[in-house]
Design an enzyme around this catalytic site. Structure first.
Site, PDB file in Angstrom:
ATOM      1  N   ASP A  38      17.897   3.834 -31.903  1.00  0.00           N
ATOM      2  CA  ASP A  38      18.236   5.093 -32.332  1.00  0.00           C
ATOM      3  C   ASP A  38      18.938   5.656 -33.585  1.00  0.00           C
ATOM      4  O   ASP A  38      19.836   4.671 -34.102  1.00  0.00           O
ATOM      5  CB  ASP A  38      19.177   5.780 -31.372  1.00  0.00           C
ATOM      6  CG  ASP A  38      19.112   5.279 -29.985  1.00  0.00           C
ATOM      7  OD1 ASP A  38      17.956   4.995 -29.894  1.00  0.00           O
ATOM      8  OD2 ASP A  38      19.928   5.681 -29.046  1.00  0.00           O
ATOM      9  N   GLN A  54      21.296   2.216 -34.516  1.00  0.00           N
ATOM     10  CA  GLN A  54      21.416   1.223 -33.573  1.00  0.00           C
ATOM     11  C   GLN A  54      20.880  -0.091 -33.953  1.00  0.00           C
ATOM     12  O   GLN A  54      19.637  -0.216 -34.228  1.00  0.00           O
ATOM     13  CB  GLN A  54      20.759   1.580 -32.044  1.00  0.00           C
ATOM     14  CG  GLN A  54      21.774   2.520 -31.343  1.00  0.00           C
ATOM     15  CD  GLN A  54      22.996   2.004 -30.775  1.00  0.00           C
ATOM     16  OE1 GLN A  54      23.052   1.427 -29.642  1.00  0.00           O
ATOM     17  NE2 GLN A  54      24.081   2.366 -31.598  1.00  0.00           N
ATOM     18  N   TRP A  62      16.305  -6.044 -28.435  1.00  0.00           N
ATOM     19  CA  TRP A  62      17.541  -5.161 -28.078  1.00  0.00           C
ATOM     20  C   TRP A  62      18.568  -6.303 -27.637  1.00  0.00           C
ATOM     21  O   TRP A  62      18.189  -7.289 -26.824  1.00  0.00           O
ATOM     22  CB  TRP A  62      17.340  -3.954 -26.975  1.00  0.00           C
ATOM     23  CG  TRP A  62      18.396  -3.180 -26.893  1.00  0.00           C
ATOM     24  CD1 TRP A  62      18.501  -1.937 -27.479  1.00  0.00           C
ATOM     25  CD2 TRP A  62      19.355  -3.304 -25.814  1.00  0.00           C
ATOM     26  NE1 TRP A  62      19.701  -1.643 -27.128  1.00  0.00           N
ATOM     27  CE2 TRP A  62      20.063  -2.165 -26.180  1.00  0.00           C
ATOM     28  CE3 TRP A  62      19.685  -4.139 -24.898  1.00  0.00           C
ATOM     29  CZ2 TRP A  62      21.290  -1.893 -25.179  1.00  0.00           C
ATOM     30  CZ3 TRP A  62      20.871  -4.036 -24.350  1.00  0.00           C
ATOM     31  CH2 TRP A  62      21.574  -2.803 -24.182  1.00  0.00           C
ATOM     32  N   SER A  98      25.062   4.666 -29.025  1.00  0.00           N
ATOM     33  CA  SER A  98      24.659   5.543 -30.387  1.00  0.00           C
ATOM     34  C   SER A  98      25.881   6.869 -30.215  1.00  0.00           C
ATOM     35  O   SER A  98      26.737   6.841 -29.302  1.00  0.00           O
ATOM     36  CB  SER A  98      23.496   6.403 -29.569  1.00  0.00           C
ATOM     37  OG  SER A  98      22.250   5.659 -30.019  1.00  0.00           O
TER      38      SER A  98
HETATM   39  C1  FRU Z   1      18.660   5.365 -26.323  1.00  0.00           C
HETATM   40  C2  FRU Z   1      19.705   4.430 -25.940  1.00  0.00           C
HETATM   41  C3  FRU Z   1      21.109   5.505 -25.936  1.00  0.00           C
HETATM   42  C4  FRU Z   1      22.265   4.380 -26.036  1.00  0.00           C
HETATM   43  C5  FRU Z   1      21.484   3.268 -26.986  1.00  0.00           C
HETATM   44  C6  FRU Z   1      21.766   2.018 -26.795  1.00  0.00           C
HETATM   45  O1  FRU Z   1      17.618   4.802 -27.033  1.00  0.00           O
HETATM   46  O2  FRU Z   1      19.577   3.846 -24.814  1.00  0.00           O
HETATM   47  O3  FRU Z   1      21.279   6.032 -24.829  1.00  0.00           O
HETATM   48  O4  FRU Z   1      23.347   4.840 -26.814  1.00  0.00           O
HETATM   49  O5  FRU Z   1      20.011   3.449 -26.808  1.00  0.00           O
HETATM   50  O6  FRU Z   1      21.233   1.216 -27.858  1.00  0.00           O
END
Ligand code: FRU
Length: 491
Positions: A38, A54, A62, A98
């Protein structure tokens, strides 16, 4: 946090050494290496546009979230900045999730609100999450001081994240997404008069779709006399052309004023109809434009660049949002994007006959194509552009389908990545398309942003041509230009 940031920088530098650039974006924001999702903290602070995102600097997957950072004076040329946040306090032990940023009224301090994330069992989501909203401040947008938790949620809520903050008069407002105790996706509203102490105001919105159990990354902003709520519902089922992705982003429109309820006037619609658009966030530019970035990525499909290219995920082009009379949200690339054009080839008016095709470029890595179709004079079933076309026949297909009345991106013949097609309805006698083709993606804007589609497209090795074709009839083209685009990076 210094030590964690230094480790993260070293990790990203090591991964950078392994980066393969065949699909790495030329004119979209991405990290030097590693994973991104994000857009976060979008703001204009100390005379620069600040874009955070992110970021997992340790791999192309991730993982414990950091915030990457880039900045710019004009949103055309970007400078890479050091990683801004790493997990470093108990509240964000498993991730700096985020959030958003707002400058203080004197313009001297940037306030960042983000979600501090912990796995309840310390390892994974199996036993739920512990999520709180945290605050941090900076006087340069680069070095931040964390101030810890400003909003604790009811412990029983499994999801409670993604604060977006704005100011009206002397009051600051914060919305974030939540999953209620009975599994409904909601947007919660808090207020503050000093940016530090926050009070619960109301549950601003609950998604009427009972399948939507969490609304990620809500954003709430005025356009004209309406308020737009964008959000990313988790759980809705595919419905015709809509919700085909594992993760989809959309919006509702309504009226709202401080102290009043949000009254919805338009049902939920997708914001972008492509394969890869999620977690959009907006900010207000100094000239009053509402500008949005989305994340071009995917949580569920393996992204082709993850396996061996050293990076994954990029942001969309910045889009200026406006609202049409009927409440349709228009998202067109900001005007500044035209400054990326460094050469233009004019094809003018032309007509393609039965089964004819025209090569627009023999080898292109970063281009924008402007294609105007006179639909009244077009008899073809489909008019399309084969982009990222390589000598082995692989390509992605951007097309107008006269039978369906839709513009689409078809990845079934793409070299790598997710297959399938996505398509969005268009209307009128004319169709104006702006198609941005980067090394690993396609963004399509139809009719000046009335409809948008964003998808990955990962071509095979070798020259990448672009070919215009007309299927089973005549394509009446009233304008056609191909611009090559330059890089957004400063160095
Ligand atoms: C959305 C999300 C958010 C969270 C972030 C974690 O893509 O899942 O809700 O804050 O990514 O990386």
């Amino acid at each position: 946090m210094k030590e964690q940031l230094a480790k993260a920088e070293a990790a990203v530098a090591a991964l950078r050494e392994t980066r393969n650039d065949r699909w790495y974006p030329t004119f979209h924001i991405a990290a030097p290496a590693g994973w991104i999702n994000d857009p976060n903290g979008l703001s204009f602070f100390k005379d620069r546009y600040q874009v955070y995102f992110q970021h997992h600097p340790y791999s192309t997957q991730w993982g414990p979230m950091h915030w990457g950072h880039v900045s710019s004076t004009d949103m055309v040329t970007w400078k890479r900045e050091p990683i801004a946040f790493a997990p470093s306090i108990e509240a964000d032990r498993d991730g700096v999730f985020s959030g958003s940023a707002v400058p203080s009224p004197d313009g001297e301090t940037l306030y960042v609100y983000y979600t501090g994330h912990r796995w309840a069992n310390g390892v994974n989501e199996d036993d739920g999450n512990d999520q709180v909203q945290c605050m941090a401040t900076s006087t340069d947008g680069i070095n931040f001081e964390k101030h810890g938790v400003v909003v604790e949620g009811p412990a029983e809520l499994p999801h409670f994240r993604d604060p977006k903050v704005w100011q009206i008069g002397d009051t600051w407002y914060m919305v974030f997404g939540a999953c209620s105790a009975d599994n409904r996706g909601q947007v919660w509203l808090y207020t503050s008069t000093d940016m530090e102490d926050w009070e619960f105001d109301s549950i601003l919105f609950e998604d009427p779709d009972p399948d939507a159990f969490m609304l990620e990354c809500p954003d709430f902003f005025p356009l004209g006399d309406k308020w737009v709520l964008t959000y990313c519902p988790m759980g809705p089922k595919p419905a015709g052309y809509a919700n085909r992705n594992g993760h989809n982003a959309g919006y509702v429109v309504g009226t709202w004023a401080p102290g009043e309820a949000f009254v919805q006037t338009k049902d939920y619609v997708l914001e972008d109809w492509g394969h890869n658009f999620y977690a959009p966030q907006t900010f207000e530019a100094p000239d009053g434009r509402r500008i949005q970035y989305g994340w071009m990525g995917s949580f569920e499909e393996p992204v082709a660049s993850q396996a061996s290219d050293g990076w994954s995920g990029q942001l969309t082009l910045p889009r200026e949002l406006t609202l049409e009379e009927d409440g349709n949200l228009v998202a067109r690339p900001i005007d500044e994007v035209k400054k990326l054009r460094n050469a233009t080839e004019e094809f003018g008016n032309l007509s393609l006959g039965y089964g004819e095709s025209l090569v627009l470029a023999e080898d292109s890595t970063a281009v924008e194509i402007e294609l105007d179709l006179d639909l009244a004079a077009t008899t073809a079933d489909r008019v399309g552009l084969q982009v990222h076309k390589t000598s082995d026949g692989h390509h992605s297909y951007v097309y107008y389908d006269a039978l369906a009345g839709r513009v689409g991106i078809d990845s079934r013949l793409s070299y790598a990545g997710a297959k399938g097609y996505r398509a969005a309805a268009v209307s009128g006698d004319k169709l104006r398309l702006r198609i941005f083709v980067d090394r690993g993606s396609i963004e399509v804007f139809a009719n000046d942003g009335a409809t948008a589609l964003t998808s990955f497209s990962f071509p095979a090795d070798g020259p990448r041509s672009i070919e215009l074709c007309s299927e089973n009839g005549i394509a009446a083209i009233s304008g056609l230009r191909v611009h090559t685009l330059r890089t957004i990076w400063e160095d």
